[in-house]
Design a protein around this motif. Structure first.
Motif, PDB file in Angstrom:
ATOM      1  N   SER A  63       9.934  -0.433   7.907  1.00 32.60           N
ATOM      2  CA  SER A  63      10.335  -1.774   8.356  1.00 32.60           C
ATOM      3  C   SER A  63       9.239  -2.812   8.201  1.00 32.60           C
ATOM      4  O   SER A  63       9.519  -4.013   8.203  1.00 32.60           O
ATOM      5  CB  SER A  63      10.794  -1.718   9.825  1.00 32.60           C
ATOM      6  OG  SER A  63       9.795  -1.127  10.643  1.00 32.60           O
ATOM      7  N   CYS A  64       7.972  -2.388   8.055  1.00 33.62           N
ATOM      8  CA  CYS A  64       6.878  -3.352   7.846  1.00 33.62           C
ATOM      9  C   CYS A  64       6.943  -4.000   6.470  1.00 33.62           C
ATOM     10  O   CYS A  64       6.314  -5.034   6.230  1.00 33.62           O
ATOM     11  CB  CYS A  64       5.521  -2.679   8.008  1.00 33.62           C
ATOM     12  SG  CYS A  64       5.056  -2.310   9.712  1.00 33.62           S
ATOM     13  N   LYS A  65       7.690  -3.373   5.550  1.00 33.42           N
ATOM     14  CA  LYS A  65       7.742  -3.866   4.180  1.00 33.42           C
ATOM     15  C   LYS A  65       8.431  -5.217   4.084  1.00 33.42           C
ATOM     16  O   LYS A  65       8.089  -6.049   3.234  1.00 33.42           O
ATOM     17  CB  LYS A  65       8.466  -2.843   3.313  1.00 33.42           C
ATOM     18  CG  LYS A  65       8.596  -3.233   1.856  1.00 33.42           C
ATOM     19  CD  LYS A  65       9.364  -2.192   1.067  1.00 33.42           C
ATOM     20  CE  LYS A  65       9.541  -2.609  -0.375  1.00 33.42           C
ATOM     21  NZ  LYS A  65      10.318  -1.605  -1.160  1.00 33.42           N
ATOM     22  N   THR A  66       9.391  -5.469   4.968  1.00 34.84           N
ATOM     23  CA  THR A  66      10.209  -6.676   4.881  1.00 34.84           C
ATOM     24  C   THR A  66       9.639  -7.804   5.736  1.00 34.84           C
ATOM     25  O   THR A  66       9.404  -7.620   6.929  1.00 34.84           O
ATOM     26  CB  THR A  66      11.653  -6.377   5.329  1.00 34.84           C
ATOM     27  OG1 THR A  66      12.153  -5.271   4.577  1.00 34.84           O
ATOM     28  CG2 THR A  66      12.541  -7.586   5.120  1.00 34.84           C
ATOM     29  N   ASP A  67       9.411  -8.948   5.108  1.00 35.11           N
ATOM     30  CA  ASP A  67       8.993 -10.177   5.806  1.00 35.11           C
ATOM     31  C   ASP A  67       7.748  -9.971   6.664  1.00 35.11           C
ATOM     32  O   ASP A  67       7.622 -10.574   7.738  1.00 35.11           O
ATOM     33  CB  ASP A  67      10.135 -10.704   6.690  1.00 35.11           C
ATOM     34  CG  ASP A  67      11.373 -11.057   5.885  1.00 35.11           C
ATOM     35  OD1 ASP A  67      11.205 -11.516   4.745  1.00 35.11           O
ATOM     36  OD2 ASP A  67      12.485 -10.865   6.401  1.00 35.11           O
ATOM     37  N   PHE A  68       6.828  -9.128   6.199  1.00 35.56           N
ATOM     38  CA  PHE A  68       5.617  -8.907   6.986  1.00 35.56           C
ATOM     39  C   PHE A  68       4.694 -10.128   6.932  1.00 35.56           C
ATOM     40  O   PHE A  68       4.043 -10.471   7.910  1.00 35.56           O
ATOM     41  CB  PHE A  68       4.874  -7.672   6.485  1.00 35.56           C
ATOM     42  CG  PHE A  68       3.753  -7.247   7.388  1.00 35.56           C
ATOM     43  CD1 PHE A  68       4.010  -6.502   8.518  1.00 35.56           C
ATOM     44  CD2 PHE A  68       2.437  -7.595   7.107  1.00 35.56           C
ATOM     45  CE1 PHE A  68       2.990  -6.113   9.366  1.00 35.56           C
ATOM     46  CE2 PHE A  68       1.409  -7.216   7.937  1.00 35.56           C
ATOM     47  CZ  PHE A  68       1.683  -6.468   9.074  1.00 35.56           C
ATOM     48  N   PHE A  69       4.647 -10.789   5.774  1.00 37.20           N
ATOM     49  CA  PHE A  69       3.830 -11.987   5.609  1.00 37.20           C
ATOM     50  C   PHE A  69       4.727 -13.204   5.427  1.00 37.20           C
ATOM     51  O   PHE A  69       5.879 -13.086   5.011  1.00 37.20           O
ATOM     52  CB  PHE A  69       2.904 -11.859   4.401  1.00 37.20           C
ATOM     53  CG  PHE A  69       1.905 -10.742   4.498  1.00 37.20           C
ATOM     54  CD1 PHE A  69       0.898 -10.784   5.441  1.00 37.20           C
ATOM     55  CD2 PHE A  69       1.976  -9.654   3.649  1.00 37.20           C
ATOM     56  CE1 PHE A  69      -0.034  -9.758   5.538  1.00 37.20           C
ATOM     57  CE2 PHE A  69       1.062  -8.623   3.733  1.00 37.20           C
ATOM     58  CZ  PHE A  69       0.049  -8.672   4.681  1.00 37.20           C
ATOM     59  N   GLY A  80       3.736 -12.555   9.499  1.00 32.10           N
ATOM     60  CA  GLY A  80       4.970 -13.215   9.923  1.00 32.10           C
ATOM     61  C   GLY A  80       5.828 -12.395  10.860  1.00 32.10           C
ATOM     62  O   GLY A  80       6.939 -12.789  11.175  1.00 32.10           O
ATOM     63  N   LYS A  81       5.319 -11.250  11.296  1.00 28.46           N
ATOM     64  CA  LYS A  81       6.089 -10.376  12.176  1.00 28.46           C
ATOM     65  C   LYS A  81       5.488 -10.320  13.573  1.00 28.46           C
ATOM     66  O   LYS A  81       4.281 -10.500  13.746  1.00 28.46           O
ATOM     67  CB  LYS A  81       6.134  -8.945  11.616  1.00 28.46           C
ATOM     68  CG  LYS A  81       7.275  -8.652  10.667  1.00 28.46           C
ATOM     69  CD  LYS A  81       7.297  -7.182  10.311  1.00 28.46           C
ATOM     70  CE  LYS A  81       8.441  -6.848   9.368  1.00 28.46           C
ATOM     71  NZ  LYS A  81       9.754  -6.944  10.015  1.00 28.46           N
ATOM     72  N   ASN A  82       6.328 -10.036  14.560  1.00 26.12           N
ATOM     73  CA  ASN A  82       5.890  -9.687  15.901  1.00 26.12           C
ATOM     74  C   ASN A  82       6.577  -8.389  16.293  1.00 26.12           C
ATOM     75  O   ASN A  82       7.660  -8.068  15.804  1.00 26.12           O
ATOM     76  CB  ASN A  82       6.239 -10.796  16.909  1.00 26.12           C
ATOM     77  CG  ASN A  82       5.279 -11.964  16.819  1.00 26.12           C
ATOM     78  OD1 ASN A  82       4.073 -11.782  16.652  1.00 26.12           O
ATOM     79  ND2 ASN A  82       5.807 -13.168  16.900  1.00 26.12           N
ATOM     80  N   GLY A  83       5.950  -7.645  17.188  1.00 25.25           N
ATOM     81  CA  GLY A  83       6.512  -6.370  17.599  1.00 25.25           C
ATOM     82  C   GLY A  83       6.006  -5.235  16.732  1.00 25.25           C
ATOM     83  O   GLY A  83       5.092  -5.387  15.925  1.00 25.25           O
TER      84      GLY A  83
END
Length: 371
Positions: A63-69, A80-83
């Motif tokens: 799940s870190c692969k998507t929209d991480f930055f 760009g992620k939280n949690g």
């Protein structure tokens, strides 16, 4: 299936059909067409084994692969992620690591909100230790409690800030420090910058993926932020390899041309780029000392995997510059004097980032400078 691979297979089948048909019908193909077909088949005979056995580029899942930055006009990109999300890196079905990253929403001393990976927190802390850098600081490939910021905080019983962002160069570290800490009181802060020599190449526009970061001009020994690095670096050169490899279809050819270009760029990197990067370190150190803080620079030196692109000449320049940093402003810790860089247990297998064991041993050594 990769569209280029599908096209490669289709064109190969067509080429063999035309070639065999001409032989069967005893018709001689025009020389230019025969040359193109033979060259294409020859390159394909290299490409297919290369893809199957030698092209072992890692890829990310989880799940870190998507929209991480997310894009940032000043730094190029930020988290760009939280949690909590899962990060998994794989090479040819070989899982190198599968860990969790936890990001938190935070505010810098100026009140601006951003996201960062969690550090160690304790109510009994008297100091705050701020870690800056790239994935070595962030903790690529290790869990939250195995990163260097967490390990140092836990051993020293101090709050730590994990300000590392994967892929950052010295230009982004310097800009992040300016935005968040340069104009604040740092009396109770210690700053730790994990420096790999590749940070200089990232700040010099050598890599296409680093062109979104800030660009600084040197004016009378001062650094002036004049926009994004992409506006000053030559971003057209990587296209040559793309076109000559038939738009990336022949990956072995593209990888080879990219390496040749990269080696050339590193060998011919002007002295001014090294001078500028070390001016960033000196200015950051001066600002930290002026505002009451302390800077520790962790030197991963040239024997580390991440510095493999740096030429012998540039290593000499970098090590000379490290030895001339002003005493009293920067405490330099050479990692090779703390851990054996040839010990595979200190690095993630086939990945190269510091392992939990390396972070723990380095954190134990750093206690004498933290306290």
């Amino acid at each position: 299936m990769d569209k280029r691979l599908f096209l490669l297979i289709a064109v190969n089948l067509l080429s063999w059909f035309v070639l065999l048909y001409s032989i069967q019908k005893k018709r001689q193909l025009p020389n230019f067409l025969l040359t193109i077909i033979v060259c294409f088949i020859f390159l394909s005979l290299i490409e297919f084994p290369y893809r199957a056995f030698f092209s072992d580029k890692p890829y990310r899942t989880g799940s870190c692969k998507t929209d991480f930055f997310k894009p940032d006009s000043s730094l190029g990109y930020v988290i760009g992620k939280n949690g909590t999300c899962e990060a998994c890196q794989v090479i040819n079905k070989d899982t190198l690591f599968k860990v969790n990253y936890t990001m938190e929403a935070a505010r810098d001393p100026t009140g601006r909100q951003f996201s960062r990976r969690i550090g160690f927190t304790t109510a009994a802390a008297s100091k705050e230790i701020v870690f800056l850098g790239c994935s070595f600081t962030f903790g690529g490939g290790v869990n939250d409690n195995e990163t260097l910021p967490w390990q140092v905080g836990q051993l020293a019983n101090q709050n730590t800030i994990n300000g590392g962002i994967s892929g950052y160069g010295i230009h982004q570290v310097y800009q992040l420090f300016k935005e968040q800490y340069a104009n604040s009181s740092n009396n109770q802060r210690i700053f730790v910058y994990s420096f790999i020599y590749d940070h200089i190449l990232r700040a010099s526009g050598i890599y296409k993926w680093s062109l979104g970061g800030p660009y600084f001009k040197t004016v009378n020994d001062s650094l002036i932020h004049t926009g994004q690095l992409s506006g000053y670096a030559d971003s057209t050169r990587p296209r040559y390899a793309h076109y000559l490899s038939l738009l990336g279809t022949f990956t072995f050819l593209k990888d080879m041309l990219d390496r040749v270009q990269l080696n050339y760029d590193v060998r011919h990197l002007p002295q001014e780029h090294y001078d500028k990067c070390f001016l960033m370190i000196r200015e950051m150190a001066a600002a930290i000392r002026r505002t009451g803080g302390k800077l520790i620079l962790i030197d991963w030196d040239h024997t580390n995997w991440a510095n493999k692109q740096v030429s012998t000449l540039s290593i000499d320049r970098i090590e000379k510059a490290l030895n001339t940093l002003p005493e009293g402003s920067v405490q330099v810790i050479r990692v090779s004097s703390v851990i054996d860089l040839n010990n595979k247990s200190y690095f993630i297998r086939r990945d190269g980032h510091p392992s939990a064991a390396a972070n723990k041993k380095l954190a134990q050594f750093m206690l004498q400078y933290i306290k």
